[in-house]
Design an enzyme around this catalytic site. Structure first.
Site, PDB file in Angstrom:
ATOM      1  N   THR A  69       0.842  -1.196   0.000  1.00 41.38           N
ATOM      2  CA  THR A  69       0.000   0.000   0.000  1.00 41.38           C
ATOM      3  C   THR A  69       0.877   1.246   0.000  1.00 41.38           C
ATOM      4  O   THR A  69       2.094   1.167   0.205  1.00 41.38           O
ATOM      5  CB  THR A  69      -0.930   0.009   1.238  1.00 41.38           C
ATOM      6  OG1 THR A  69      -1.863   1.081   1.136  1.00 41.38           O
ATOM      7  CG2 THR A  69      -0.131   0.168   2.520  1.00 41.38           C
ATOM      8  N   GLY A  70       0.258   2.407  -0.260  1.00 39.87           N
ATOM      9  CA  GLY A  70       0.934   3.685  -0.100  1.00 39.87           C
ATOM     10  C   GLY A  70       2.137   3.906  -1.001  1.00 39.87           C
ATOM     11  O   GLY A  70       2.180   3.473  -2.154  1.00 39.87           O
ATOM     12  N   ILE A  71       3.146   4.580  -0.445  1.00 44.74           N
ATOM     13  CA  ILE A  71       4.353   4.924  -1.190  1.00 44.74           C
ATOM     14  C   ILE A  71       5.052   3.667  -1.705  1.00 44.74           C
ATOM     15  O   ILE A  71       5.515   3.618  -2.849  1.00 44.74           O
ATOM     16  CB  ILE A  71       5.314   5.729  -0.298  1.00 44.74           C
ATOM     17  CG1 ILE A  71       4.695   7.069   0.090  1.00 44.74           C
ATOM     18  CG2 ILE A  71       6.639   5.979  -1.012  1.00 44.74           C
ATOM     19  CD1 ILE A  71       5.492   7.827   1.141  1.00 44.74           C
ATOM     20  N   GLY A  72       5.115   2.649  -0.861  1.00 46.38           N
ATOM     21  CA  GLY A  72       5.795   1.423  -1.260  1.00 46.38           C
ATOM     22  C   GLY A  72       5.153   0.758  -2.461  1.00 46.38           C
ATOM     23  O   GLY A  72       5.845   0.265  -3.353  1.00 46.38           O
ATOM     24  N   SER A 195      12.598  10.583   7.254  1.00 47.20           N
ATOM     25  CA  SER A 195      11.579  11.623   7.388  1.00 47.20           C
ATOM     26  C   SER A 195      12.222  12.895   7.900  1.00 47.20           C
ATOM     27  O   SER A 195      13.218  12.859   8.634  1.00 47.20           O
ATOM     28  CB  SER A 195      10.482  11.175   8.351  1.00 47.20           C
ATOM     29  OG  SER A 195       9.627  12.259   8.686  1.00 47.20           O
ATOM     30  N   TYR A 221       9.279   8.145  17.378  1.00 47.25           N
ATOM     31  CA  TYR A 221       9.273   8.181  15.910  1.00 47.25           C
ATOM     32  C   TYR A 221      10.431   9.027  15.386  1.00 47.25           C
ATOM     33  O   TYR A 221      11.173   8.596  14.484  1.00 47.25           O
ATOM     34  CB  TYR A 221       7.949   8.731  15.389  1.00 47.25           C
ATOM     35  CG  TYR A 221       7.905   8.850  13.883  1.00 47.25           C
ATOM     36  CD1 TYR A 221       7.834   7.709  13.081  1.00 47.25           C
ATOM     37  CD2 TYR A 221       7.946  10.093  13.250  1.00 47.25           C
ATOM     38  CE1 TYR A 221       7.810   7.800  11.698  1.00 47.25           C
ATOM     39  CE2 TYR A 221       7.918  10.189  11.872  1.00 47.25           C
ATOM     40  CZ  TYR A 221       7.851   9.054  11.089  1.00 47.25           C
ATOM     41  OH  TYR A 221       7.834   9.155   9.725  1.00 47.25           O
TER      42      TYR A 221
END
Length: 356
Positions: A69-72, A195, A221
């Site tokens: 899912t997502g960016i991956g 990030s 995080y």
């Protein structure tokens, strides 16, 4: 009299055009168009540039973690479209299989494989690496994409704080286990998704596992994302003469499932939906680092919007990078504790003396 009627008619036309409901309607339409245009421009700015080079990677072996899912998923889709022999390394085998079939259908590339990898379990990481090394003689690109953000405090199977364990330690072990295959396949690449949250992070030597104090975003995080950068820079240093490069990136503020644990961020994501990046846009810097020919020779950089950015001093601290590397080796079992090593050396010396 005629002149008076003509003037009266003109006044009436003016009133019809610029007064009353029509005037309000036209003004509202005008400002709606202005706002829409401004939002469109902002959206384009936040989406950022796209990687447009048409270079293919037919036959090259690629691993992408966390790509159902997502960016991956967008990263995996584009790499498959360009001819990669792609290994999708995901925790949820069922969701990964659904994504794999979709990618095969959309790219007509049958060389896409579903492999289970749970970065919260060092045993799973070792099993994945062992199976991959038995299946493939080469590895051209490793993309450490998977991650969690601002989760409630949980522990991995091995007792590590979840964000440190998944975002850093799992990928640290995976990369080291595959390093010889990357060297054998050189020129090859390692891409680490970090990030900009690293700016808030500090490596807490006295509480690396967040046992004394736990802050989901600004603590654990941010620390894990800083660890990603320190790991990448140390890796680039160690691989200096091997033709294996390592670079890291910030994908931007992207509309993905990563924000599901943070209610504040979910609220902001809804409000600013038009100026956050789509997963496809968020994947572009990853694709840039994985595909562009110049990164056969560039290593140790931190990128955003396909631009190399300077790092803050604590992300360039070599002493901290060295300490984190050694501590990570101990935590994942690549290196024994100093006391154990000394004991082993003493025992070995004693055995030799006895034999003599």
């Amino acid at each position: 009299m005629d002149d008076f009627n003509v003037a009266d008619d003109r006044d009436q036309v003016k009133r019809l055009c610029f007064e009353g409901a029509w005037a309000w309607f036209l003004e509202i339409c005008f400002w709606c168009c202005v706002i829409a245009f401004v939002m469109y421009l902002l959206r384009r700015v936040f989406e950022g540039p796209f990687y447009r080079r048409a270079n293919r990677i037919d036959g090259k072996v690629v691993i992408v973690t966390g790509c159902n899912t997502g960016i991956g998923k967008e990263t995996a889709l584009e790499l498959a479209r360009r001819g990669a022999r792609l290994y999708m390394a995901c925790r949820d085998a069922a969701r990964c299989e659904a994504a794999r079939l979709e990618i095969i259908e959309r790219t007509q590339n049958p060389n896409v494989f579903n492999r289970t990898l749970d970065l919260a379990s060092l045993a799973s990481v070792r099993q994945f690496a062992e199976r991959f090394l038995a299946e493939e003689d080469r590895l051209d690109i490793l993309i450490n994409n998977a991650g969690v953000m601002a989760t409630p405090r949980k522990l991995t199977v091995d007792g590590f704080e979840q964000q440190l364990g998944i975002n850093h330690l799992g990928h640290f072990l995976l990369t080291n286990l595959l390093l010889d295959r990357l060297k054998k396949s050189a020129p090859s690449r390692i891409v680490v998704v970090s990030s900009a949250a690293y700016m808030f992070g500090r490596i807490n030597k006295n509480d690396l596992n967040s046992e004394k104090k736990y802050w989901p975003f600004f603590g654990a995080y941010a620390q894990s994302k800083l660890a990603n950068i320190l790991f990448t820079r140390k890796l680039a240093e160690l691989l200096k003469d091997t033709n294996v490069t390592a670079n890291c990136l910030h994908p931007g503020i992207v509309r993905t499932e990563l924000m599901r644990y943070n209610n504040c961020l979910c609220f902001l994501k809804t409000i600013f939906h038009l100026i956050t990046r789509s997963p496809k846009a968020g994947a572009q810097t990853t694709l840039y680092l994985a595909l562009d020919p110049k990164f056969d020779a560039l290593s140790g950089g931190y990128y955003e919007y396909m631009l190399r950015l300077p790092l803050l001093p604590w992300a360039r601290n070599k002493q901290m990078a060295n300490w984190l590397w050694e501590e990570s080796e101990k935590m994942v079992g690549l290196k024994h504790n100093d006391d154990e090593s000394k004991l082993t050396n003493i025992t070995t010396v004693q055995v030799i003396k006895d034999e003599q």
